[in-house]
Design a protein around this motif. Structure first.
Motif, PDB file in Angstrom:
ATOM      1  N   TYR A  77       0.807  -1.227   0.000  1.00 10.72           N
ATOM      2  CA  TYR A  77       0.000   0.000   0.000  1.00 10.72           C
ATOM      3  C   TYR A  77       0.840   1.277   0.000  1.00 10.72           C
ATOM      4  O   TYR A  77       0.398   2.326   0.472  1.00 10.72           O
ATOM      5  CB  TYR A  77      -0.997   0.003   1.170  1.00 10.72           C
ATOM      6  CG  TYR A  77      -2.020  -1.099   1.037  1.00 10.72           C
ATOM      7  CD1 TYR A  77      -3.076  -1.003   0.138  1.00 10.72           C
ATOM      8  CD2 TYR A  77      -1.915  -2.281   1.776  1.00 10.72           C
ATOM      9  CE1 TYR A  77      -4.002  -2.033  -0.011  1.00 10.72           C
ATOM     10  CE2 TYR A  77      -2.837  -3.317   1.632  1.00 10.72           C
ATOM     11  CZ  TYR A  77      -3.876  -3.179   0.742  1.00 10.72           C
ATOM     12  OH  TYR A  77      -4.795  -4.203   0.592  1.00 10.72           O
ATOM     13  N   ARG A  78       2.053   1.209  -0.532  1.00  9.04           N
ATOM     14  CA  ARG A  78       2.804   2.433  -0.781  1.00  9.04           C
ATOM     15  C   ARG A  78       2.108   3.224  -1.883  1.00  9.04           C
ATOM     16  O   ARG A  78       1.394   2.666  -2.718  1.00  9.04           O
ATOM     17  CB  ARG A  78       4.237   2.107  -1.197  1.00  9.04           C
ATOM     18  CG  ARG A  78       5.070   1.434  -0.123  1.00  9.04           C
ATOM     19  CD  ARG A  78       6.357   0.853  -0.666  1.00  9.04           C
ATOM     20  NE  ARG A  78       7.206   1.873  -1.263  1.00  9.04           N
ATOM     21  CZ  ARG A  78       7.544   1.898  -2.550  1.00  9.04           C
ATOM     22  NH1 ARG A  78       7.059   0.977  -3.404  1.00  9.04           N
ATOM     23  NH2 ARG A  78       8.325   2.842  -3.025  1.00  9.04           N
ATOM     24  N   LEU A  79       2.308   4.539  -1.902  1.00  5.51           N
ATOM     25  CA  LEU A  79       1.688   5.362  -2.928  1.00  5.51           C
ATOM     26  C   LEU A  79       2.124   4.896  -4.318  1.00  5.51           C
ATOM     27  O   LEU A  79       1.315   4.838  -5.251  1.00  5.51           O
ATOM     28  CB  LEU A  79       2.048   6.832  -2.723  1.00  5.51           C
ATOM     29  CG  LEU A  79       1.568   7.469  -1.411  1.00  5.51           C
ATOM     30  CD1 LEU A  79       2.084   8.903  -1.310  1.00  5.51           C
ATOM     31  CD2 LEU A  79       0.058   7.426  -1.299  1.00  5.51           C
ATOM     32  N   GLU A  80       3.403   4.551  -4.451  1.00  2.16           N
ATOM     33  CA  GLU A  80       3.903   4.090  -5.731  1.00  2.16           C
ATOM     34  C   GLU A  80       3.254   2.761  -6.126  1.00  2.16           C
ATOM     35  O   GLU A  80       2.966   2.531  -7.303  1.00  2.16           O
ATOM     36  CB  GLU A  80       5.427   3.926  -5.673  1.00  2.16           C
ATOM     37  CG  GLU A  80       6.188   5.228  -5.440  1.00  2.16           C
ATOM     38  CD  GLU A  80       6.412   5.537  -3.970  1.00  2.16           C
ATOM     39  OE1 GLU A  80       7.333   6.319  -3.679  1.00  2.16           O
ATOM     40  OE2 GLU A  80       5.654   5.015  -3.113  1.00  2.16           O
ATOM     41  N   SER A  81       3.031   1.893  -5.146  1.00  2.00           N
ATOM     42  CA  SER A  81       2.411   0.593  -5.433  1.00  2.00           C
ATOM     43  C   SER A  81       0.950   0.772  -5.832  1.00  2.00           C
ATOM     44  O   SER A  81       0.455   0.079  -6.732  1.00  2.00           O
ATOM     45  CB  SER A  81       2.523  -0.321  -4.212  1.00  2.00           C
ATOM     46  OG  SER A  81       3.878  -0.557  -3.880  1.00  2.00           O
ATOM     47  N   HIS A  82       0.249   1.685  -5.155  1.00  4.35           N
ATOM     48  CA  HIS A  82      -1.117   2.014  -5.570  1.00  4.35           C
ATOM     49  C   HIS A  82      -1.117   2.478  -7.030  1.00  4.35           C
ATOM     50  O   HIS A  82      -1.976   2.072  -7.832  1.00  4.35           O
ATOM     51  CB  HIS A  82      -1.676   3.135  -4.697  1.00  4.35           C
ATOM     52  CG  HIS A  82      -2.286   2.696  -3.410  1.00  4.35           C
ATOM     53  ND1 HIS A  82      -3.309   1.769  -3.347  1.00  4.35           N
ATOM     54  CD2 HIS A  82      -2.058   3.091  -2.122  1.00  4.35           C
ATOM     55  CE1 HIS A  82      -3.677   1.604  -2.082  1.00  4.35           C
ATOM     56  NE2 HIS A  82      -2.931   2.378  -1.330  1.00  4.35           N
ATOM     57  N   ALA A  83      -0.159   3.360  -7.371  1.00 10.51           N
ATOM     58  CA  ALA A  83      -0.111   3.905  -8.730  1.00 10.51           C
ATOM     59  C   ALA A  83       0.170   2.811  -9.756  1.00 10.51           C
ATOM     60  O   ALA A  83      -0.436   2.784 -10.837  1.00 10.51           O
ATOM     61  CB  ALA A  83       0.951   5.000  -8.814  1.00 10.51           C
ATOM     62  N   ASP A  84       1.068   1.900  -9.432  1.00 13.77           N
ATOM     63  CA  ASP A  84       1.392   0.831 -10.370  1.00 13.77           C
ATOM     64  C   ASP A  84       0.208  -0.123 -10.555  1.00 13.77           C
ATOM     65  O   ASP A  84      -0.051  -0.590 -11.672  1.00 13.77           O
ATOM     66  CB  ASP A  84       2.618   0.060  -9.882  1.00 13.77           C
ATOM     67  CG  ASP A  84       3.901   0.871  -9.989  1.00 13.77           C
ATOM     68  OD1 ASP A  84       3.905   1.910 -10.676  1.00 13.77           O
ATOM     69  OD2 ASP A  84       4.901   0.468  -9.353  1.00 13.77           O
ATOM     70  N   ALA A  85      -0.496  -0.425  -9.464  1.00 18.20           N
ATOM     71  CA  ALA A  85      -1.675  -1.290  -9.579  1.00 18.20           C
ATOM     72  C   ALA A  85      -2.757  -0.612 -10.407  1.00 18.20           C
ATOM     73  O   ALA A  85      -3.411  -1.244 -11.249  1.00 18.20           O
ATOM     74  CB  ALA A  85      -2.203  -1.639  -8.189  1.00 18.20           C
ATOM     75  N   LEU A  86      -2.948   0.681 -10.186  1.00 15.51           N
ATOM     76  CA  LEU A  86      -3.917   1.436 -10.974  1.00 15.51           C
ATOM     77  C   LEU A  86      -3.528   1.436 -12.450  1.00 15.51           C
ATOM     78  O   LEU A  86      -4.375   1.278 -13.339  1.00 15.51           O
ATOM     79  CB  LEU A  86      -4.031   2.862 -10.439  1.00 15.51           C
ATOM     80  CG  LEU A  86      -4.960   3.821 -11.178  1.00 15.51           C
ATOM     81  CD1 LEU A  86      -6.375   3.272 -11.271  1.00 15.51           C
ATOM     82  CD2 LEU A  86      -4.958   5.192 -10.492  1.00 15.51           C
ATOM     83  N   ALA A  87      -2.234   1.590 -12.724  1.00 14.77           N
ATOM     84  CA  ALA A  87      -1.767   1.567 -14.107  1.00 14.77           C
ATOM     85  C   ALA A  87      -2.071   0.228 -14.765  1.00 14.77           C
ATOM     86  O   ALA A  87      -2.486   0.169 -15.934  1.00 14.77           O
ATOM     87  CB  ALA A  87      -0.264   1.850 -14.151  1.00 14.77           C
ATOM     88  N   THR A  88      -1.888  -0.854 -14.023  1.00 11.91           N
ATOM     89  CA  THR A  88      -2.193  -2.181 -14.562  1.00 11.91           C
ATOM     90  C   THR A  88      -3.675  -2.296 -14.915  1.00 11.91           C
ATOM     91  O   THR A  88      -4.045  -2.825 -15.964  1.00 11.91           O
ATOM     92  CB  THR A  88      -1.803  -3.261 -13.544  1.00 11.91           C
ATOM     93  OG1 THR A  88      -0.396  -3.176 -13.281  1.00 11.91           O
ATOM     94  CG2 THR A  88      -2.141  -4.652 -14.055  1.00 11.91           C
ATOM     95  N   ALA A  89      -4.536  -1.779 -14.033  1.00 12.03           N
ATOM     96  CA  ALA A  89      -5.978  -1.822 -14.296  1.00 12.03           C
ATOM     97  C   ALA A  89      -6.338  -0.981 -15.511  1.00 12.03           C
ATOM     98  O   ALA A  89      -7.151  -1.397 -16.356  1.00 12.03           O
ATOM     99  CB  ALA A  89      -6.745  -1.341 -13.062  1.00 12.03           C
ATOM    100  N   LEU A  90      -5.755   0.210 -15.638  1.00 16.70           N
ATOM    101  CA  LEU A  90      -6.083   1.081 -16.768  1.00 16.70           C
ATOM    102  C   LEU A  90      -5.630   0.465 -18.087  1.00 16.70           C
ATOM    103  O   LEU A  90      -6.327   0.553 -19.102  1.00 16.70           O
ATOM    104  CB  LEU A  90      -5.457   2.461 -16.563  1.00 16.70           C
ATOM    105  CG  LEU A  90      -5.999   3.270 -15.377  1.00 16.70           C
ATOM    106  CD1 LEU A  90      -5.308   4.623 -15.299  1.00 16.70           C
ATOM    107  CD2 LEU A  90      -7.508   3.443 -15.461  1.00 16.70           C
ATOM    108  N   ARG A  91      -4.470  -0.153 -18.072  1.00 10.54           N
ATOM    109  CA  ARG A  91      -4.022  -0.815 -19.307  1.00 10.54           C
ATOM    110  C   ARG A  91      -4.953  -1.966 -19.666  1.00 10.54           C
ATOM    111  O   ARG A  91      -5.263  -2.180 -20.841  1.00 10.54           O
ATOM    112  CB  ARG A  91      -2.590  -1.304 -19.135  1.00 10.54           C
ATOM    113  CG  ARG A  91      -1.565  -0.177 -19.067  1.00 10.54           C
ATOM    114  CD  ARG A  91      -0.144  -0.685 -19.194  1.00 10.54           C
ATOM    115  NE  ARG A  91       0.797   0.433 -19.167  1.00 10.54           N
ATOM    116  CZ  ARG A  91       1.512   0.806 -18.110  1.00 10.54           C
ATOM    117  NH1 ARG A  91       1.395   0.125 -16.978  1.00 10.54           N
ATOM    118  NH2 ARG A  91       2.327   1.834 -18.158  1.00 10.54           N
ATOM    119  N   ALA A  92      -5.397  -2.717 -18.657  1.00 13.46           N
ATOM    120  CA  ALA A  92      -6.335  -3.808 -18.930  1.00 13.46           C
ATOM    121  C   ALA A  92      -7.639  -3.273 -19.502  1.00 13.46           C
ATOM    122  O   ALA A  92      -8.305  -3.953 -20.295  1.00 13.46           O
ATOM    123  CB  ALA A  92      -6.605  -4.591 -17.648  1.00 13.46           C
ATOM    124  N   ALA A  93      -8.001  -2.047 -19.115  1.00 16.73           N
ATOM    125  CA  ALA A  93      -9.225  -1.429 -19.617  1.00 16.73           C
ATOM    126  C   ALA A  93      -9.023  -0.744 -20.959  1.00 16.73           C
ATOM    127  O   ALA A  93      -9.978  -0.168 -21.514  1.00 16.73           O
ATOM    128  CB  ALA A  93      -9.736  -0.411 -18.593  1.00 16.73           C
TER     129      ALA A  93
END
Length: 261
Positions: A77-93
């Protein structure tokens, strides 16, 4: 409702999607990101459907650990980890070049998203976002600073109840929910800031950026430096920290102006 796997362990991030766009595909998608302990559909559904903001494909995304998304205890739950997980979701979308509207802690995550994954973000609207680390209070007051006064073990063992009670009924959040590990670890990383600092990352972003803040609270700290870096700072009247809930019309007007909608 849509979802995507965003960790090697198979944890899923979920979002509510509102179809949109135009026949030529020239309207960029719009992504809404919530704050600590919140949920994007609960906070942004009314705003995303406001006449000033309808049209683009819109994704109301719950960060990992919050709202509709999975709440893995193993995630840091680091800010960077949140951002990377969000990036993965956006690419999947299939999202690129999005207009990102992000509240509070979500704004901190969105700054990292734009810095680490620049192809995903074309504009950034920060809604009373956390830009600075905070000094810990002497008591478990509401918010990330209060949560971070506890060790993780203390928080999981019952400290969360003290934070809840300190917040009081008037400051309870709309339904959404969060994992306790997500609340504590996200709060700790908000208080610690990041390297480089969020303000440094924000100033360096080569995209249009707007910071919305509640007019009653006054401008954010070091507003002249933000403006010198090209960040538009805009006050929204008649609201507190939860701008989109307190003044939906004012929020929609300010966001539409920031996005050139």
């Amino acid at each position: 409702m849509r979802d995507a796997v965003v960790t090697p362990d198979g944890d899923r991030m979920r979002w509510v999607e509102i179809p949109g766009g135009d026949e030529r595909g020239e309207r960029p998608p719009r992504v809404y990101v919530h704050g600590l302990g919140a949920s994007a559909p609960a906070y942004f559904a009314a705003a995303a459907c406001h006449p000033l903001l309808t049209g683009p494909r819109s994704l109301l995304v719950d960060l990992l650990g919050f709202g509709l998304s999975d709440r893995p205890a193993a995630f840091d739950y680091r800010l960077e980890s949140h951002a990377d997980a969000l990036a993965t979701a956006l690419r999947a979308a299939g999202v690129t070049g999005a207009e990102v509207v992000a509240h509070s802690m979500g704004g901190s995550v969105a700054i990292h998203l734009a810095a680490r994954h620049p192809e995903l973000v074309s504009r950034l609207v920060l809604v009373d976002a956390n830009l600075d680390p905070g000094t810990l209070p002497a008591s478990p007051a509401a918010g990330s600073r209060g949560i971070a006064t506890f060790t993780e073990e203390e928080f999981l063992a019952g400290g969360w109840r003290e934070v809840r009670d300190a917040a009081g009924q008037a400051h309870r959040r709309p339904p959404g929910g969060a994992g306790l590990e997500a609340l504590h670890r996200s709060s700790v990383h908000l208080v610690r800031d990041s390297t480089p600092p969020l303000r440094t990352l924000l100033a360096a972003l080569p995209i249009p950026r707007t910071f919305l803040h509640p007019a009653p609270d006054g401008p954010p700290a070091d507003t002249p430096a933000l403006r010198a870096a090209g960040v538009t700072v805009t006050a929204v009247p008649d609201c507190g920290h939860n701008v989109m809930l307190d003044n939906p019309q004012g929020f929609a007007t300010a966001v539409a102006e920031a996005l050139g909608a």
